[in-house]
Write a protein that holds these residues in place. Structure first.
Motif, PDB file in Angstrom:
ATOM      1  N   ALA A 141       3.999   5.554  -5.666  1.00  0.00           N
ATOM      2  CA  ALA A 141       3.934   5.525  -7.130  1.00  0.00           C
ATOM      3  C   ALA A 141       2.849   6.470  -7.644  1.00  0.00           C
ATOM      4  CB  ALA A 141       3.670   4.100  -7.605  1.00  0.00           C
ATOM      5  N   ALA A 142       1.732   6.537  -6.960  1.00  0.00           N
ATOM      6  CA  ALA A 142       0.655   7.445  -7.369  1.00  0.00           C
ATOM      7  C   ALA A 142       1.095   8.900  -7.222  1.00  0.00           C
ATOM      8  CB  ALA A 142      -0.593   7.177  -6.539  1.00  0.00           C
ATOM      9  N   ALA A 143       1.807   9.212  -6.145  1.00  0.00           N
ATOM     10  CA  ALA A 143       2.290  10.585  -5.953  1.00  0.00           C
ATOM     11  C   ALA A 143       3.295  10.961  -7.038  1.00  0.00           C
ATOM     12  CB  ALA A 143       2.931  10.716  -4.571  1.00  0.00           C
ATOM     13  N   LEU A 144       4.194  10.056  -7.349  1.00  0.00           N
ATOM     14  CA  LEU A 144       5.185  10.316  -8.399  1.00  0.00           C
ATOM     15  C   LEU A 144       4.505  10.474  -9.749  1.00  0.00           C
ATOM     16  CD1 LEU A 144       8.179  10.575  -9.075  1.00  0.00           C
ATOM     17  CD2 LEU A 144       8.232   8.094  -9.404  1.00  0.00           C
ATOM     18  N   ALA A 145       3.545   9.636 -10.046  1.00  0.00           N
ATOM     19  CA  ALA A 145       2.827   9.726 -11.315  1.00  0.00           C
ATOM     20  C   ALA A 145       2.054  11.039 -11.427  1.00  0.00           C
ATOM     21  CB  ALA A 145       1.879   8.547 -11.461  1.00  0.00           C
ATOM     22  N   SER A 146       1.466  11.492 -10.333  1.00  0.00           N
ATOM     23  CA  SER A 146       0.725  12.754 -10.403  1.00  0.00           C
ATOM     24  C   SER A 146       1.683  13.935 -10.572  1.00  0.00           C
ATOM     25  CB  SER A 146      -0.162  12.930  -9.174  1.00  0.00           C
ATOM     26  OG  SER A 146       0.623  12.955  -8.009  1.00  0.00           O
ATOM     27  N   LEU A 147       2.866  13.875  -9.960  1.00  0.00           N
ATOM     28  CA  LEU A 147       3.858  14.937 -10.167  1.00  0.00           C
ATOM     29  C   LEU A 147       4.326  14.985 -11.618  1.00  0.00           C
ATOM     30  CD1 LEU A 147       6.121  14.782  -6.985  1.00  0.00           C
ATOM     31  CD2 LEU A 147       4.714  16.692  -7.746  1.00  0.00           C
ATOM     32  N   GLY A 185       0.815  -1.213   0.000  1.00  0.00           N
ATOM     33  CA  GLY A 185       0.000   0.000   0.000  1.00  0.00           C
ATOM     34  C   GLY A 185       0.847   1.261   0.000  1.00  0.00           C
ATOM     35  N   VAL A 186       1.907   1.280   0.810  1.00  0.00           N
ATOM     36  CA  VAL A 186       2.800   2.444   0.853  1.00  0.00           C
ATOM     37  C   VAL A 186       3.485   2.636  -0.497  1.00  0.00           C
ATOM     38  CG1 VAL A 186       4.925   3.327   1.898  1.00  0.00           C
ATOM     39  CG2 VAL A 186       3.140   2.364   3.335  1.00  0.00           C
ATOM     40  N   THR A 187       3.925   1.543  -1.104  1.00  0.00           N
ATOM     41  CA  THR A 187       4.564   1.618  -2.418  1.00  0.00           C
ATOM     42  C   THR A 187       3.582   2.141  -3.461  1.00  0.00           C
ATOM     43  OG1 THR A 187       5.968  -0.248  -1.824  1.00  0.00           O
ATOM     44  CG2 THR A 187       5.811   0.281  -4.151  1.00  0.00           C
ATOM     45  N   GLY A 188       2.359   1.690  -3.390  1.00  0.00           N
ATOM     46  CA  GLY A 188       1.339   2.161  -4.328  1.00  0.00           C
ATOM     47  C   GLY A 188       1.059   3.652  -4.177  1.00  0.00           C
ATOM     48  N   MET A 189       1.012   4.114  -2.929  1.00  0.00           N
ATOM     49  CA  MET A 189       0.779   5.554  -2.715  1.00  0.00           C
ATOM     50  C   MET A 189       1.963   6.376  -3.222  1.00  0.00           C
ATOM     51  SD  MET A 189      -1.193   5.907   0.911  1.00  0.00           S
ATOM     52  CE  MET A 189      -0.423   4.592   1.825  1.00  0.00           C
TER      53      MET A 189
END
Length: 79
Positions: free
Chosen positions: A58-64, A52-56
Motif C-alpha cells: 500500500a505504501a508503494a502504491l501510494a508513493s507511485l 506488514g507485506v500488505t502495508g508495504m
C-alpha cells in the motif's frame, strides 16, 4: 487410609495412586495445550507478516500515485 497385610509386610495405601493418575492426566492435557498455544502463536506471526507485506504494498502504491499524480490527473481529465 487402607491397611493391607501381606506376609510380614504391612503396606498403607492412600490416594497416592489417584494423585499420580491425576497428575499424569494433567501433564497430558498440558502437552495438548502447549501444542495449541504454539499453533496460535504461529498463526499470529504469519498474520503480522501478511499485514506488514500488505502495508508495504500500500505504501508503494501510494508513493507511485503521489509521484505521478499530475500525469494521472491529466489522463483522467482528458487532456
Amino acid at each position: 487410609m487402607e491397611k493391607h497385610e501381606t506376609g510380614s509386610r504391612v503396606t498403607l495405601t492412600t490416594g497416592a495412586h489417584r494423585t499420580e493418575s491425576a497428575v499424569s492426566k494433567l501433564n497430558a492435557d498440558m502437552t495438548s495445550v502447549k501444542e495449541v498455544t504454539a499453533e496460535v502463536t504461529r498463526w499470529k506471526l504469519m498474520g503480522l507478516g501478511a499485514l506488514g507485506v500488505t502495508g508495504m504494498a500500500a505504501a508503494a502504491l501510494a508513493s507511485l500515485v503521489t509521484a505521478y499524480w499530475s500525469d494521472i490527473w491529466r489522463v483522467l481529465r482528458g487532456r
